[in-house]
Design a protein around this motif. Sequence first.
Motif, PDB file in Angstrom:
ATOM      1  N   ALA A  26       0.836  -1.206   0.000  1.00 40.44           N
ATOM      2  CA  ALA A  26       0.000   0.000   0.000  1.00 40.44           C
ATOM      3  C   ALA A  26       0.867   1.250   0.000  1.00 40.44           C
ATOM      4  O   ALA A  26       0.586   2.221  -0.720  1.00 40.44           O
ATOM      5  N   THR A  27       1.937   1.229   0.796  1.00 37.42           N
ATOM      6  CA  THR A  27       2.852   2.367   0.846  1.00 37.42           C
ATOM      7  C   THR A  27       3.446   2.649  -0.525  1.00 37.42           C
ATOM      8  O   THR A  27       3.449   3.797  -0.997  1.00 37.42           O
ATOM      9  N   ILE A  30       0.511   3.653  -3.171  1.00 35.56           N
ATOM     10  CA  ILE A  30      -0.077   4.978  -2.948  1.00 35.56           C
ATOM     11  C   ILE A  30       0.955   6.077  -3.195  1.00 35.56           C
ATOM     12  O   ILE A  30       0.606   7.190  -3.585  1.00 35.56           O
ATOM     13  N   ARG A  59     -10.849   0.343   2.337  1.00 38.26           N
ATOM     14  CA  ARG A  59      -9.676   1.111   1.935  1.00 38.26           C
ATOM     15  C   ARG A  59      -9.302   2.151   2.987  1.00 38.26           C
ATOM     16  O   ARG A  59      -8.120   2.366   3.259  1.00 38.26           O
ATOM     17  N   ASP A  60     -10.291   2.798   3.575  1.00 37.23           N
ATOM     18  CA  ASP A  60      -9.996   3.820   4.575  1.00 37.23           C
ATOM     19  C   ASP A  60      -9.261   3.230   5.776  1.00 37.23           C
ATOM     20  O   ASP A  60      -8.366   3.860   6.338  1.00 37.23           O
ATOM     21  N   ILE A  63      -5.710   2.800   4.709  1.00 37.64           N
ATOM     22  CA  ILE A  63      -5.034   4.099   4.640  1.00 37.64           C
ATOM     23  C   ILE A  63      -4.701   4.605   6.040  1.00 37.64           C
ATOM     24  O   ILE A  63      -3.607   5.139   6.282  1.00 37.64           O
ATOM     25  N   ILE A 110      -0.577  11.176   0.491  1.00 39.73           N
ATOM     26  CA  ILE A 110      -1.834  11.108   1.237  1.00 39.73           C
ATOM     27  C   ILE A 110      -2.221  12.483   1.759  1.00 39.73           C
ATOM     28  O   ILE A 110      -3.395  12.866   1.754  1.00 39.73           O
ATOM     29  N   HIS A 116      -7.878  12.878   3.549  1.00 36.58           N
ATOM     30  CA  HIS A 116      -7.063  12.401   4.675  1.00 36.58           C
ATOM     31  C   HIS A 116      -6.216  13.498   5.313  1.00 36.58           C
ATOM     32  O   HIS A 116      -5.367  13.206   6.145  1.00 36.58           O
TER      33      HIS A 116
END
Length: 206
Positions: A26-27, A30, A59-60, A63, A110, A116
């Motif tokens: 994810a890191t 994103i 997803r949230d 994140i 982000i 966010h």
Amino acid sequence: MTTLDPAPRRPRRDARENRAGILVAATETIARDPHASIDAIARSAGLTRRALYGHFEDRDALIREVVASGARRFNDIALRVDDSDPRLALARLASLLWQEASHVQVAAAIALDDAHVHQTADALAPLRRTVVAIVRRGQDDDLLRTDVAAPTLARLIEETARAVITRMDASSPEARSLAVRAVLSIAGMSWREADALLNAHPEVLV
């Protein structure tokens, strides 16, 4: 005969490794695309969408964990900077953060996502307090520009660093030096002063 309640089961090793792998994927994903879908993240992690949802409900939630993980690393870095010279402290902080390039980039990505921004601000509060304290000390010692209030200057420094981070290839040899020099410049140092400081403390960029 008394039956004891079983102890809570610890997550299986493979489950922990899968979760860690998802966070890494994810890191990285994103950092390239702040709006990357859950499918894209799952593919990057080598998992199915369903398998990913076994670790994060949506997803949230994913994140939030990425932000929290990156923020912990940032805040720990801030605690390691204790130079008495605020100019050197600022340079060292910028350099150490650059070493965490992938995490810096994903946090910057982000943070640019309005959905966010408040969460990111809360997570990075300790780091931001450190930057404000360094700036205020530099202003009190007449070493950094005083035409802008410390909290505002600290935010300008943050935005300058973020701009460099999001627009440069972290693998570029000169990127780290440029990031540090950009921070020192917005803080009020001339390029000659920044050059002298970094030449006197070459370990900052090592």
